[in-house]
Design an enzyme around this catalytic site. Structure first.
Site, PDB file in Angstrom:
ATOM      1  N   SER A   1      53.912   0.453   8.934  1.00  0.00           N
ATOM      2  CA  SER A   1      55.038  -0.475   8.839  1.00  0.00           C
ATOM      3  C   SER A   1      56.082   0.092   7.883  1.00  0.00           C
ATOM      4  O   SER A   1      55.708   0.644   6.853  1.00  0.00           O
ATOM      5  CB  SER A   1      54.547  -1.831   8.337  1.00  0.00           C
ATOM      6  OG  SER A   1      55.589  -2.760   8.432  1.00  0.00           O
TER       7      SER A   1
ATOM      8  N   HIS B   1      61.969  -5.554  10.976  1.00  0.00           N
ATOM      9  CA  HIS B   1      62.268  -5.730   9.553  1.00  0.00           C
ATOM     10  C   HIS B   1      63.725  -5.408   9.240  1.00  0.00           C
ATOM     11  O   HIS B   1      64.299  -4.469   9.815  1.00  0.00           O
ATOM     12  CB  HIS B   1      61.385  -4.807   8.709  1.00  0.00           C
ATOM     13  CG  HIS B   1      59.951  -5.239   8.675  1.00  0.00           C
ATOM     14  ND1 HIS B   1      59.542  -6.401   8.068  1.00  0.00           N
ATOM     15  CD2 HIS B   1      58.829  -4.661   9.170  1.00  0.00           C
ATOM     16  CE1 HIS B   1      58.227  -6.525   8.192  1.00  0.00           C
ATOM     17  NE2 HIS B   1      57.771  -5.483   8.861  1.00  0.00           N
TER      18      HIS B   1
ATOM     19  N   CYS C   1      46.942 -20.932  31.445  1.00  0.00           N
ATOM     20  CA  CYS C   1      47.479 -21.201  30.098  1.00  0.00           C
ATOM     21  C   CYS C   1      48.898 -20.664  29.957  1.00  0.00           C
ATOM     22  O   CYS C   1      49.762 -21.302  29.383  1.00  0.00           O
ATOM     23  CB  CYS C   1      46.612 -20.553  29.032  1.00  0.00           C
ATOM     24  SG  CYS C   1      44.898 -21.046  29.081  1.00  0.00           S
TER      25      CYS C   1
ATOM     26  N   CYS D   1      46.677 -17.100  35.664  1.00  0.00           N
ATOM     27  CA  CYS D   1      46.434 -17.526  34.278  1.00  0.00           C
ATOM     28  C   CYS D   1      47.122 -18.865  34.075  1.00  0.00           C
ATOM     29  O   CYS D   1      48.349 -18.941  34.065  1.00  0.00           O
ATOM     30  CB  CYS D   1      46.980 -16.479  33.308  1.00  0.00           C
ATOM     31  SG  CYS D   1      47.011 -17.044  31.588  1.00  0.00           S
TER      32      CYS D   1
ATOM     33  N   ALA E   1      54.788  -7.629  14.545  1.00  0.00           N
ATOM     34  CA  ALA E   1      55.879  -7.754  15.526  1.00  0.00           C
ATOM     35  C   ALA E   1      57.221  -8.140  14.912  1.00  0.00           C
ATOM     36  O   ALA E   1      58.071  -8.724  15.569  1.00  0.00           O
ATOM     37  CB  ALA E   1      55.495  -8.741  16.623  1.00  0.00           C
ATOM     38  N   ILE E   2      57.409  -7.795  13.647  1.00  0.00           N
ATOM     39  CA  ILE E   2      58.671  -8.138  12.984  1.00  0.00           C
ATOM     40  C   ILE E   2      59.638  -6.954  13.079  1.00  0.00           C
ATOM     41  O   ILE E   2      59.253  -5.805  12.840  1.00  0.00           O
ATOM     42  CB  ILE E   2      58.451  -8.415  11.469  1.00  0.00           C
ATOM     43  CG1 ILE E   2      57.313  -9.415  11.232  1.00  0.00           C
ATOM     44  CG2 ILE E   2      59.739  -8.841  10.790  1.00  0.00           C
ATOM     45  CD1 ILE E   2      57.633 -10.828  11.456  1.00  0.00           C
TER      46      ILE E   2
ATOM     47  N   CYS F   1      42.963 -20.469  26.447  1.00  0.00           N
ATOM     48  CA  CYS F   1      41.542 -20.247  26.817  1.00  0.00           C
ATOM     49  C   CYS F   1      41.129 -18.792  26.643  1.00  0.00           C
ATOM     50  O   CYS F   1      39.971 -18.447  26.872  1.00  0.00           O
ATOM     51  CB  CYS F   1      41.249 -20.774  28.217  1.00  0.00           C
ATOM     52  SG  CYS F   1      41.425 -19.585  29.558  1.00  0.00           S
TER      53      CYS F   1
HETATM   54  C1  LIG Z   1      48.565  -4.695  10.695  1.00  0.00           C
HETATM   55  C2  LIG Z   1      49.875  -4.060  11.028  1.00  0.00           C
HETATM   56  C3  LIG Z   1      51.060  -4.771  10.920  1.00  0.00           C
HETATM   57  C4  LIG Z   1      52.278  -4.158  11.207  1.00  0.00           C
HETATM   58  N1  LIG Z   1      53.421  -4.911  11.227  1.00  0.00           N
HETATM   59  C5  LIG Z   1      54.595  -4.324  11.551  1.00  0.00           C
HETATM   60  C6  LIG Z   1      55.773  -5.083  11.650  1.00  0.00           C
HETATM   61  O1  LIG Z   1      55.756  -6.311  11.578  1.00  0.00           O
HETATM   62  N2  LIG Z   1      56.946  -4.434  11.866  1.00  0.00           N
HETATM   63  C7  LIG Z   1      57.014  -3.087  11.975  1.00  0.00           C
HETATM   64  O2  LIG Z   1      58.116  -2.559  12.093  1.00  0.00           O
HETATM   65  N3  LIG Z   1      55.894  -2.337  11.949  1.00  0.00           N
HETATM   66  C8  LIG Z   1      54.692  -2.931  11.764  1.00  0.00           C
HETATM   67  N4  LIG Z   1      53.547  -2.199  11.756  1.00  0.00           N
HETATM   68  C9  LIG Z   1      53.626  -0.764  11.984  1.00  0.00           C
HETATM   69  C10 LIG Z   1      53.718  -0.411  13.467  1.00  0.00           C
HETATM   70  O3  LIG Z   1      52.813  -1.159  14.223  1.00  0.00           O
HETATM   71  C11 LIG Z   1      53.414   1.069  13.594  1.00  0.00           C
HETATM   72  O4  LIG Z   1      54.185   1.793  12.687  1.00  0.00           O
HETATM   73  C12 LIG Z   1      53.707   1.598  14.983  1.00  0.00           C
HETATM   74  O5  LIG Z   1      53.070   0.810  15.953  1.00  0.00           O
HETATM   75  C13 LIG Z   1      53.246   3.041  15.043  1.00  0.00           C
HETATM   76  O6  LIG Z   1      53.368   3.493  16.335  1.00  0.00           O
HETATM   77  P1  LIG Z   1      52.791   4.918  16.702  1.00  0.00           P
HETATM   78  O7  LIG Z   1      53.214   5.167  18.087  1.00  0.00           O
HETATM   79  O8  LIG Z   1      53.134   5.892  15.642  1.00  0.00           O
HETATM   80  O9  LIG Z   1      51.223   4.771  16.568  1.00  0.00           O
HETATM   81  P2  LIG Z   1      50.093   4.063  17.557  1.00  0.00           P
HETATM   82  O10 LIG Z   1      50.650   2.851  18.139  1.00  0.00           O
HETATM   83  O11 LIG Z   1      48.900   4.001  16.733  1.00  0.00           O
HETATM   84  O12 LIG Z   1      49.975   5.135  18.706  1.00  0.00           O
HETATM   85  C14 LIG Z   1      49.334   6.361  18.532  1.00  0.00           C
HETATM   86  C15 LIG Z   1      48.694   6.718  19.858  1.00  0.00           C
HETATM   87  O13 LIG Z   1      48.184   8.037  19.779  1.00  0.00           O
HETATM   88  C16 LIG Z   1      46.996   8.090  20.534  1.00  0.00           C
HETATM   89  N5  LIG Z   1      46.218   9.245  20.097  1.00  0.00           N
HETATM   90  C17 LIG Z   1      45.559   9.417  18.933  1.00  0.00           C
HETATM   91  N6  LIG Z   1      44.941  10.608  18.906  1.00  0.00           N
HETATM   92  C18 LIG Z   1      45.218  11.218  20.086  1.00  0.00           C
HETATM   93  C19 LIG Z   1      44.841  12.467  20.678  1.00  0.00           C
HETATM   94  N7  LIG Z   1      44.031  13.336  20.036  1.00  0.00           N
HETATM   95  N8  LIG Z   1      45.302  12.759  21.918  1.00  0.00           N
HETATM   96  C20 LIG Z   1      46.102  11.894  22.594  1.00  0.00           C
HETATM   97  N9  LIG Z   1      46.465  10.694  22.082  1.00  0.00           N
HETATM   98  C21 LIG Z   1      46.033  10.365  20.851  1.00  0.00           C
HETATM   99  C22 LIG Z   1      46.328   6.766  20.217  1.00  0.00           C
HETATM  100  O14 LIG Z   1      45.347   6.418  21.176  1.00  0.00           O
HETATM  101  C23 LIG Z   1      47.523   5.823  20.199  1.00  0.00           C
HETATM  102  O15 LIG Z   1      47.748   5.219  21.457  1.00  0.00           O
HETATM  103  C24 LIG Z   1      52.315  -2.796  11.533  1.00  0.00           C
HETATM  104  C25 LIG Z   1      51.114  -2.081  11.662  1.00  0.00           C
HETATM  105  C26 LIG Z   1      49.908  -2.718  11.456  1.00  0.00           C
HETATM  106  C27 LIG Z   1      48.647  -1.978  11.716  1.00  0.00           C
END
Ligand SMILES: Cc1cc2nc3c(=O)[nH]c(=O)nc-3n(C[C@H](O)[C@H](O)[C@H](O)COP(=O)(O)OP(=O)(O)OC[C@H]3O[C@@H](n4cnc5c(N)ncnc54)[C@H](O)[C@@H]3O)c2cc1C
Length: 484
Positions: free
Chosen positions: A339, A51, A403, A401, A48-49, A438
Site C-alpha cells: 500500500s 489513497h 444475493c 446468484c 480498495a482505497i 450467502c
Molecule cells: C491488506 C492490504 C491492504 C491494502 N490496501 C490498499 C489500499 O487500500 N489502497 C492501495 O492503494 N493499496 C492497498 N494495498 C496494496 C495493494 O493491494 C498492492 O500494492 C497491489 O495490489 C500490488 O499489486 P502487484 O501487482 O504488485 O502484486 P500482486 O497483486 O501480489 O500480484 C503479483 C502477482 O505475481 C504472481 N507471481 C508471483 N511469483 C510469480 C512467479 N514466479 N511467476 C509468475 N507469477 C508470479 C502472483 O501470483 C501474483 O498474481 C493493500 C495491500 C494489502 C495486502
C-alpha cells in the site's frame, strides 16, 4: 521458444496496468502469471482505497506514485468502465492530543502534493458522518480519497491489454531467468521465453525474481491484514473511508464503504514468516473489531457476511523498488509494491512502459484502443433495460446468484472474454456471483455447471482457484449405477 520484446512477470494490478500501458506501443508483450488466474495475490485482498497520498513519507517512491496514480484514476476507470467513487477519506483523532498529529499529516500531504486537505472539527465531522463514535473529535479531510473495486480494475486492465495484443499465460510460474545474447531467457510453467526486457511485478515474490538476476538484493517481509465484511444494509452508515491515526505498521484499522455497497472493517498488521498464510485468526479478527469499534461504536456483528485476509509485500527498503536494476540492464522492477500500490498502479505502469519503450525505441501503437466495456450488470439495470437484455439474450432471465442478482448471461460472458474466468473464484471476481450474503452457498453448483459447459470439461475438473482446489470429489451415479 517464444520470442518477445517485453515479458511481464505477475498478473496483479501492477502487472496488468503495465501490460495495458505497454499495449500502447508497437511491442510484442506477454504476461506470465503463476496462479490459475490473474489477480490472485495482494490485488484481490486489500482495502480498495484510492489513497490521497498524505500518509507516505515525502520524497519516497510511495509518495510520488501515490499522488500521480490518484490523479490518473478518473480517466483510467472511465476508459475501462470500472466503478470508482470519490467518497473522501477521513483520518480521525479520538482525543485532543491527536489534533497536532492531524496537522502534521496535513503538512506531510501538502509536501507530497495532495490538494484540498483540511482539518475539520467535531461538528463538521458529525455532520459528515452522523454514525461516528462520540469520542471522535477532529479529522483530516482528504477530498481526493476514493474507493474502487480492485479485482474489477485488475481484470479490466488485463482485458484491455489482451484486446490490444498482449498475450496472457496463466499457470505459468517463472522458475529461472538467465542472460542471453541481447535478451533474457525466462523459464516458466508455460515454456521458455526470450525477451528484450523483463518486468518484475511478482508482488510477494518480487524479491525472488529480482534476486535471480541482480546482486542488489531485496527482501520481502510478508505482513498480514485481516478484515470483516458487513452486509449491504449498512451501505449508508459511513460515507467516507474512516481511518484512525496511522502507526509505524501501517494506516491503522478503518471502517469504509466499498463500491459494491458492503462495509469493510480492517486491516490488522501482523508480520509473518510465510507468504501465503491467508487464514484469518481469532486474535486478528478480535483486534479488527476492538479498533474498529473506536470508529463505529456498536458494530452489528450478526451482519458480518465474511472475513478474509490479505498479505502485504512489505519490502526491507520500506519503499517501492521501481525501475531498471542497477546491474541487470533491461530488467525492470516493480517490487515491494505494498500500500498504496493499488492507487499507484497506473502511474507505475505508465512509468515502466515509457521507460521500456524509450530503451527499445518503440513507436506508439496506432491501433491501440483504450476503451473497454464491462459486463452489463443485471442488478444495475432499470426494468426497461432488463427487458431489452433478456430479449437479446434469454440467459439474462436466469438469475444464478440470488444475493447479488447475477445472471447466467453475465457468468457466461465472464468466461468468454479475453483472459476469461476459468475457476469459480474467477467468476466471483468478474461478476460478484458468490460474494453476497450467502457466500456462494446457493450459486456454486450452477456456476460449476456453467464452467464445465463453457470450458468443455467435466464438472469434476472445475476448481475453486486452480490446482487441487476441486469442488467435487466423485460421481455418486456412475453409468450402470442407475444413472440415466
Ligand atoms: C491488506 C492490504 C491492504 C491494502 N490496501 C490498499 C489500499 O487500500 N489502497 C492501495 O492503494 N493499496 C492497498 N494495498 C496494496 C495493494 O493491494 C498492492 O500494492 C497491489 O495490489 C500490488 O499489486 P502487484 O501487482 O504488485 O502484486 P500482486 O497483486 O501480489 O500480484 C503479483 C502477482 O505475481 C504472481 N507471481 C508471483 N511469483 C510469480 C512467479 N514466479 N511467476 C509468475 N507469477 C508470479 C502472483 O501470483 C501474483 O498474481 C493493500 C495491500 C494489502 C495486502
Amino acid at each position: 521458444m517464444v520470442m518477445l520484446d517485453v515479458l511481464i512477470i505477475g498478473g496483479g494490478v501492477v502487472g496488468c496496468t503495465t501490460a495495458r500501458m505497454l499495449a500502447g506501443y508497437q511491442l510484442k508483450t506477454a504476461l506470465l502469471e503463476k496462479a490459475s488466474d490473474i489477480c490472485e495475490g495482494q490485488s484481490k485482498a486489500n482495502t480498495a482505497i484510492v489513497h490521497g497520498g498524505y500518509d507516505a513519507k515525502p520524497g519516497t517512491m510511495k509518495a510520488k506514485y501515490n499522488v500521480m496514480g490518484n490523479g490518473m484514476f478518473q480517466k483510467m476507470c472511465s476508459e475501462l468502465d470500472v466503478p470508482l467513487k470519490w467518497n473522501t477519506s477521513l483520518v480521525v483523532a479520538f482525543s485532543e492530543d491527536g489534533i497536532p498529529k492531524l496537522e502534521e499529516l496535513k503538512h506531510q500531504g501538502e509536501r507530497n502534493g495532495v490538494p484540498n486537505l483540511s482539518v475539520i472539527g467535531r461538528e463538521e465531522l458529525r455532520k459528515r458522518e452522523p454514525n461516528i463514535s462520540p469520542a471522535a473529535c477532529a479529522a483530516l479531510l482528504v477530498e481526493t480519497g476514493g474507493i474502487v473495486c480492485p479485482y474489477e480494475l485488475t481484470v479490466a486492465n488485463a482485458e484491455n491489454a489482451a484486446e490490444n495484443g498482449v498475450r496472457f499465460y496463466r499457470n505459468a510460474p517463472v522458475t529461472g531467468i538467465q542472460k542471453g545474447e541481447d535478451c533474457w531467457i525466462v523459464q516458466s510453467g508455460a515454456g521458455t521465453f526470450s525477451a528484450k526486457a523483463v518486468v518484475n511485478c511478482a508482488g510477494l515474490y518480487s524479491d525472488e525474481i529480482n534476486n535471480m538476476v541482480s546482486e542488489d538484493k531485496i527482501r520481502i517481509l510478508p505482513r498480514r491484514g485481516e478484515y470483516y465484511i458487513l452486509d449491504k444494509k449498512y451501505a449508508d452508515v459511513f460515507h467516507a473511508s474512516v481511518f484512525q491515526l496511522p502507526t509505524k505498521m501501517g494506516k491503522g484499522i478503518l471502517v469504509t464503504p466499498t463500491v459494491d455497497g458492503t462495509i469493510l472493517i480492517g486491516p490488522t498488521a501482523e508480520d509473518l514468516d510465510v507468504r501465503d498464510d491467508t487464514r484469518t485468526t481469532s486474535e486478528g479478527l478480535a483486534k479488527a473489531i476492538r479498533f474498529g469499534s473506536l470508529t463505529w461504536e456498536h458494530i452489528p456483528m450478526r451482519d458480518v457476511i465474511t472475513t478474509f485476509s490479505g498479505i502485504r509485500a512489505h519490502c526491507d527498503r520500506d519503499d517501492f523498488v521501481l525501475g531498471e536494476a542497477p546491474d541487470a540492464p533491461m530488467f525492470f522492477n516493480a517490487a515491494g509494491v505494498e500500500s498504496p500500490g493499488l492507487t499507484s498502479s497506473p502511474a507505475i505502469g505508465r512509468y515502466l512502459a515509457e521507460l521500456i519503450a524509450e530503451k527499445l525505441h518503440a513507436k506508439g501503437n496506432p491501433n491501440y484502443n483504450p476503451i473497454r466495456k464491462g459486463i452489463p450488470k443485471f442488478r444495475e439495470m432499470t426494468n426497461e433495460e432488463r427487458a431489452r437484455a433478456i430479449a437479446s439474450n434469454p440467459d439474462y432471465a436466469k438469475v444464478v446468484c440470488r444475493c447479488e442478482t447475477v445472471t447466467e448471461a453475465e457468468i457466461r460472458e465472464a468466461i468468454r472474454r479475453p483472459v476469461g474466468a476459468r475457476t469459480v473464484d474467477g467468476i466471483k471476481r468478474r461478476t460478484r456471483a458468490g460474494m453476497g450474503r450467502c457466500q456462494a452457498g446457493f450459486c456454486t453448483p450452477r456456476t460449476v455447471e456453467i464452467l464445465s459447459e463453457e470450458l468443455h470439461i467435466s464438472p469434476l475438473e472445475v476448481t475453486k482457484f486452480g490446482g487441487n482446489s476441486k469442488l467435487l470429489s466423485g460421481n455418486l451415479f456412475e453409468k450402470g449405477d442407475g444413472a440415466e
